[in-house]
Design a protein around this motif. Structure first.
Motif, PDB file in Angstrom:
ATOM      1  N   UNK A   1       0.833  -1.200   0.000  1.00 47.03           N
ATOM      2  CA  UNK A   1       0.000   0.000   0.000  1.00 47.03           C
ATOM      3  C   UNK A   1       0.870   1.252   0.000  1.00 47.03           C
ATOM      4  N   UNK A   2       1.824   1.300   0.910  1.00 47.46           N
ATOM      5  CA  UNK A   2       2.739   2.443   0.996  1.00 47.46           C
ATOM      6  C   UNK A   2       4.071   2.038   0.372  1.00 47.46           C
ATOM      7  N   UNK A   3       4.300   2.465  -0.857  1.00 50.73           N
ATOM      8  CA  UNK A   3       5.514   2.044  -1.561  1.00 50.73           C
ATOM      9  C   UNK A   3       6.753   2.697  -0.961  1.00 50.73           C
ATOM     10  N   UNK A   4       7.885   2.092  -1.238  1.00 52.38           N
ATOM     11  CA  UNK A   4       9.146   2.634  -0.759  1.00 52.38           C
ATOM     12  C   UNK A   4       9.369   4.034  -1.329  1.00 52.38           C
ATOM     13  N   UNK A   5       9.040   4.233  -2.604  1.00 60.58           N
ATOM     14  CA  UNK A   5       9.221   5.548  -3.227  1.00 60.58           C
ATOM     15  C   UNK A   5       8.422   6.616  -2.481  1.00 60.58           C
ATOM     16  N   UNK A   6       7.200   6.279  -2.128  1.00 57.02           N
ATOM     17  CA  UNK A   6       6.360   7.235  -1.411  1.00 57.02           C
ATOM     18  C   UNK A   6       6.930   7.539  -0.026  1.00 57.02           C
ATOM     19  N   UNK A   7       7.414   6.492   0.634  1.00 55.72           N
ATOM     20  CA  UNK A   7       7.919   6.687   1.981  1.00 55.72           C
ATOM     21  C   UNK A   7       9.227   7.471   1.989  1.00 55.72           C
ATOM     22  N   UNK A   8      10.097   7.203   1.017  1.00 54.36           N
ATOM     23  CA  UNK A   8      11.344   7.963   0.934  1.00 54.36           C
ATOM     24  C   UNK A   8      11.048   9.435   0.667  1.00 54.36           C
ATOM     25  N   UNK A   9      10.050   9.705  -0.137  1.00 48.88           N
ATOM     26  CA  UNK A   9       9.682  11.095  -0.431  1.00 48.88           C
ATOM     27  C   UNK A   9       9.249  11.832   0.827  1.00 48.88           C
ATOM     28  N   UNK A  10       8.742  11.086   1.798  1.00 53.53           N
ATOM     29  CA  UNK A  10       8.268  11.723   3.028  1.00 53.53           C
ATOM     30  C   UNK A  10       9.323  11.891   4.102  1.00 53.53           C
ATOM     31  N   UNK A  11      10.498  11.267   3.935  1.00 58.31           N
ATOM     32  CA  UNK A  11      11.500  11.308   5.008  1.00 58.31           C
ATOM     33  C   UNK A  11      12.032  12.712   5.315  1.00 58.31           C
ATOM     34  N   UNK A  12      12.137  13.631   4.330  1.00 56.96           N
ATOM     35  CA  UNK A  12      12.611  14.967   4.695  1.00 56.96           C
ATOM     36  C   UNK A  12      11.744  15.655   5.751  1.00 56.96           C
ATOM     37  N   UNK A  13      10.456  15.365   5.754  1.00 57.53           N
ATOM     38  CA  UNK A  13       9.577  15.964   6.761  1.00 57.53           C
ATOM     39  C   UNK A  13       9.986  15.542   8.163  1.00 57.53           C
ATOM     40  N   UNK A  14      10.353  14.267   8.310  1.00 58.99           N
ATOM     41  CA  UNK A  14      10.781  13.775   9.627  1.00 58.99           C
ATOM     42  C   UNK A  14      12.079  14.450  10.058  1.00 58.99           C
ATOM     43  N   UNK A  15      12.978  14.634   9.099  1.00 59.46           N
ATOM     44  CA  UNK A  15      14.269  15.232   9.418  1.00 59.46           C
ATOM     45  C   UNK A  15      14.124  16.718   9.743  1.00 59.46           C
ATOM     46  N   UNK A  16      13.265  17.426   8.983  1.00 55.25           N
ATOM     47  CA  UNK A  16      13.048  18.846   9.273  1.00 55.25           C
ATOM     48  C   UNK A  16      12.371  19.035  10.611  1.00 55.25           C
TER      49      UNK A  16
ATOM     50  N   UNK B   1      12.639  20.860  16.165  1.00 54.25           N
ATOM     51  CA  UNK B   1      12.379  20.573  17.569  1.00 54.25           C
ATOM     52  C   UNK B   1      13.670  20.496  18.391  1.00 54.25           C
ATOM     53  N   UNK B   2      14.796  20.681  17.717  1.00 55.65           N
ATOM     54  CA  UNK B   2      16.067  20.610  18.418  1.00 55.65           C
ATOM     55  C   UNK B   2      16.440  19.201  18.840  1.00 55.65           C
ATOM     56  N   UNK B   3      16.025  18.217  18.020  1.00 56.87           N
ATOM     57  CA  UNK B   3      16.256  16.807  18.336  1.00 56.87           C
ATOM     58  C   UNK B   3      17.209  16.204  17.313  1.00 56.87           C
ATOM     59  N   UNK B   4      18.192  15.468  17.776  1.00 54.47           N
ATOM     60  CA  UNK B   4      19.102  14.776  16.867  1.00 54.47           C
ATOM     61  C   UNK B   4      18.335  13.707  16.084  1.00 54.47           C
ATOM     62  N   UNK B   5      18.653  13.594  14.806  1.00 55.12           N
ATOM     63  CA  UNK B   5      18.014  12.587  13.952  1.00 55.12           C
ATOM     64  C   UNK B   5      18.870  11.332  13.832  1.00 55.12           C
ATOM     65  N   UNK B   6      19.842  11.166  14.732  1.00 49.06           N
ATOM     66  CA  UNK B   6      20.791  10.058  14.591  1.00 49.06           C
ATOM     67  C   UNK B   6      20.157   8.684  14.705  1.00 49.06           C
ATOM     68  N   UNK B   7      18.982   8.578  15.329  1.00 47.02           N
ATOM     69  CA  UNK B   7      18.305   7.285  15.414  1.00 47.02           C
ATOM     70  C   UNK B   7      17.513   6.979  14.145  1.00 47.02           C
ATOM     71  N   UNK B   8      17.157   8.005  13.386  1.00 45.93           N
ATOM     72  CA  UNK B   8      16.373   7.814  12.164  1.00 45.93           C
ATOM     73  C   UNK B   8      17.229   7.722  10.908  1.00 45.93           C
ATOM     74  N   UNK B   9      18.292   8.501  10.849  1.00 49.49           N
ATOM     75  CA  UNK B   9      19.052   8.619   9.611  1.00 49.49           C
ATOM     76  C   UNK B   9      19.540   7.284   9.035  1.00 49.49           C
TER      77      UNK B   9
END
Length: 293
Positions: free
Chosen positions: A237-252, A257-265
């Protein structure tokens, strides 16, 4: 019912850390004759008041009973403690945390010394041991005959699950399950960090987080089915292409929020690699094959 009946199997337990002590108490409470040994004698003496027999040396503990259980710091400790013992005719159950390779080597080592071997991975913390309904259990692998012989005794401290004749499988399953647990903990840590500096009550947020994680567990079975079938696009349902396109939102969001993204990257980078290799129509199950190369 005698102490020699299958329901009261005598056993020796070497290693009385927090887990070993909990195991000993569970077997003693169930009426099993238990001989114990520990490097620090005080721990063994404390159990003597609860009915345990205390052995002065590992060799004495091994000689006391056919069923010998070890729950020590690591695989090296097992080799050191049992080095001067006669294992001929003994049934050795190793509940020490280790790697699959260590378990296989230890099984061969025990066999050369005339013992049968069963490896165990404890999926519980000490307070769960001996508590019905706690959810704790122990994974076992190695000799199927050995497991069948002692199934009832081994089931006293916690539930049991036999996962295969390969001695390394209990350790493999153990580490795989705990690895998934730590991955979940990483996500939970990041989620709480995002709300930490806001006027959000973490206790009020927790049920939403927990319920969402439970809902997402359905993906575990979906991943398994795709891995078995070999088609990572089936029913996605949620393709990899779609999910990768959304990852910048998580990083921004993390940055704002002043939170390190080292667990997500690292995970996001793995997603990007799979996408770059042409996996855009897949779900996330294709990442398993990327890691397992």
């Amino acid at each position: 019912m005698t102490h020699d009946s299958p329901d009261r199997t005598p056993l020796s337990l070497l290693g009385l850390g927090a887990m070993g002590t909990a195991l000993a108490r569970a077997w003693l409470a169930a009426g099993h004759p238990v001989t114990v040994w520990n490097r620090t004698p005080a721990r063994a003496e404390a159990l003597a008041a609860e009915g345990a027999k205390v052995a002065g040396t590992p060799a004495q503990a091994v000689a006391a009973n056919t069923l010998v259980v070890v729950c020590l710091l690591d695989d090296r400790s097992v080799g050191e403690v049992l080095a001067g013992t006669d294992l001929t005719g003994r049934d050795l159950v190793d509940l020490t945390t280790g790697t699959p390779a260590e378990a296989r080597d230890r099984a061969a080592w025990a066999g050369r010394r005339g013992a049968r071997y069963l490896d165990g991975g404890i999926m519980a913390v000490p307070p769960m041991i001996g508590v019905p309904g706690s959810g704790g259990y122990v994974l076992y692998s190695g000799s199927p005959d050995l497991f069948d012989r002692y199934r009832r005794a081994l089931g006293v401290p916690a539930g049991t699950a036999f996962v295969g004749a390969d001695p390394g499988f209990a350790a493999l399953y153990d580490v795989a399950l705990l690895s998934a647990m730590y991955g979940m903990f990483a996500g939970v840590t990041h989620a709480f960090a995002l709300i930490r500096q806001e006027d959000v009550d973490p206790v009020a947020f927790a049920p939403l987080l927990a319920d969402w994680l439970v809902a997402m567990t359905a993906s575990v079975q979906d991943t398994a089915e795709r891995l078995r079938g070999g088609d990572h696009t089936e029913g996605v349902v949620s393709t990899l292409a779609m999910q990768v396109a959304g990852t910048p939102t998580f990083l921004r969001t993390a940055e704002q929020q002043g939170v390190s993204a080292e667990l997500l990257r690292p995970y996001f980078e793995l997603m990007r690699r799979r996408l770059d290799e042409g996996g855009g129509a897949e779900g996330l199950s294709g990442l398993v094959d990327l890691l397992a190369r």
